[in-house]
Design an enzyme around this catalytic site. Structure first.
Site, PDB file in Angstrom:
ATOM      1  N   LYS A  99       0.826  -1.207   0.000  1.00 40.26           N
ATOM      2  CA  LYS A  99       0.000   0.000   0.000  1.00 40.26           C
ATOM      3  C   LYS A  99       0.861   1.257   0.000  1.00 40.26           C
ATOM      4  CE  LYS A  99      -3.717   2.546   0.334  1.00 40.26           C
ATOM      5  NZ  LYS A  99      -4.868   2.371   1.229  1.00 40.26           N
ATOM      6  N   HIS A 174     -10.321   3.356  -3.917  1.00 41.58           N
ATOM      7  CA  HIS A 174     -11.431   4.271  -3.628  1.00 41.58           C
ATOM      8  C   HIS A 174     -11.456   5.489  -4.567  1.00 41.58           C
ATOM      9  CE1 HIS A 174      -8.160   6.080  -1.421  1.00 41.58           C
ATOM     10  NE2 HIS A 174      -8.337   5.357  -0.323  1.00 41.58           N
ATOM     11  N   ASP A 247     -13.708   0.240   1.787  1.00 43.15           N
ATOM     12  CA  ASP A 247     -13.008   1.227   2.612  1.00 43.15           C
ATOM     13  C   ASP A 247     -13.758   1.446   3.922  1.00 43.15           C
ATOM     14  OD1 ASP A 247     -11.021   2.970   3.384  1.00 43.15           O
ATOM     15  OD2 ASP A 247     -11.751   4.665   2.203  1.00 43.15           O
TER      16      ASP A 247
END
EC number: 3.5.2.3
Length: 346
Positions: A99, A174, A247
């Site tokens: 990430k 997202h 999320d």
């Protein structure tokens, strides 16, 4: 009464937190989802394969006995991340993605990347071995308006990254803008994009019009209506590069309802009911399975789940869970601002 049976869905972007919050929220995701990509932005962050293994054990311990839920672990990219450790974690089967948080972009991102050049050796290794990079796609330049930070990130960071490492597999996490949707559509099969439940439902008016509503505040922040409609079109399209990443990001209510509240929407308990409503509203229930259950596994090169779940539509609105207790405190569940008629059958 209408029913819809689909392969069990997965969540390709989930925050489970740690400690008492993890204990309180884990079952809400495990109730509906078979697998989830687990975000590594704890304090301290999940940086090494050893960190990820320990966190995975804490997640499994928080689940009910006999739960089949599989946490898919990620590592938090820093400018001192070790490519050899990342590769070893990937080869072992534990690590499914890394990430990228631009430093300061969102909750617990202070340890993130300030200079993208510093992590190119790690990104090159990831490209070589086929390990996906999950990207929080916002710049943190204070001169850039918060509503423009996704579009500017695409221009300043993502486009140069794609030119330099076209073989690197990237998940635009997202996405909240038409710019993000259009960029994903313009790329090859190495780029995918997750869309959250709440960004399909709310625009920025939900946060700001008629009073501040902190439980709709998240990062990336919800945008204007034209962007929400672009996200809906992408989600219901059946296009394989778009898939669900809720999320779901729980915070205790006192951390949301204050002068400087935390960013995050906790939608795990009602995501599938909300999505069934959205897809029904769009006349696209036949494509809900692709978005929630097929496209994500295909991008991550995993088989789809064999198990099926059934969603049932009730004529009368159903009672929605409003709060999840954490000791003497609570976490507020996302309110979609419409009556809930769908339910995942036990």
């Amino acid at each position: 009464m209408k029913t819809l049976t689909i392969r069990q869905p997965d969540d390709w972007h989930l925050h489970l937190r740690d400690g008492s919050v993890l204990q309180a929220v884990a079952e809400h995701s495990a109730a509906h989802f078979a697998r989830a990509i687990i975000m590594p932005n704890l304090v301290p962050p999940v940086v090494t394969t050893r960190d990820a293994a320990a966190y995975r054990e804490r997640i499994l311990a928080a689940l009910s006995e006999g739960s089949a839920f599989t946490p898919l672990m990620t590592l938090y990219l820093t400018e001192s991340s070790c490519a050899d450790d990342i590769e070893a974690g990937f080869r072992s089967g534990l690590i499914k993605a890394v990430k990228l948080y631009p430093a300061g972009a969102t909750t617990n991102s202070q340890s993130g990347v300030r200079n993208i050049e510093a992590v190119y050796p790690v990104l090159e290794r990831m490209a070589k071995i086929g390990l996906p990079l999950c990207v929080h796609g916002e710049v943190t330049d204070p001169a850039v308006d918060i509503f423009d930070r996704e579009a500017v990130f695409i221009e300043r960071v993502l486009q140069p990254l794609r030119r330099r490492l076209p073989e690197l597999r990237i998940v635009m996490e997202h996405v909240t803008t038409k710019d993000g949707v259009d960029f994903a559509l313009s790329q090859d099969e190495n780029v995918g994009a997750t869309i959250t439940t709440h960004h399909l439902i709310i625009n920025r008016n939900a946060i700001l019009a008629g009073g501040i509503r902190p439980h709709y505040y998240c990062l990336p922040v919800a945008k204007r209506e034209s962007h929400r409609l672009a996200l809906r079109a992408a989600a219901i399209s059946g296009e394989g590069r778009f898939f669900l990443g809720t999320d779901s990001a729980p915070h205790l209510d006192p951390l949301k309802e204050c002068a400087c509240g935390c960013a995050g929407v906790f939608n795990a308990p009602n995501t599938m009911a909300c999505l069934a409503h959205v897809f029904e509203e769009e006349g696209a229930l036949d494509r809900l399975e692709a978005f929630t259950s097929l496209n994500g596994p295909a991008f991550y090169r995993l088989p789809p789940n064999e198990k099926r779940i059934t969603l049932r539509r009730y004529d009368e609105p159903l009672e929605m869970e409003r709060k999840v207790s954490v000791g003497d405190e609570a976490i507020t569940v996302f309110d979609p601002m419409f009556p809930i008629h769908w339910k995942v059958e036990d």
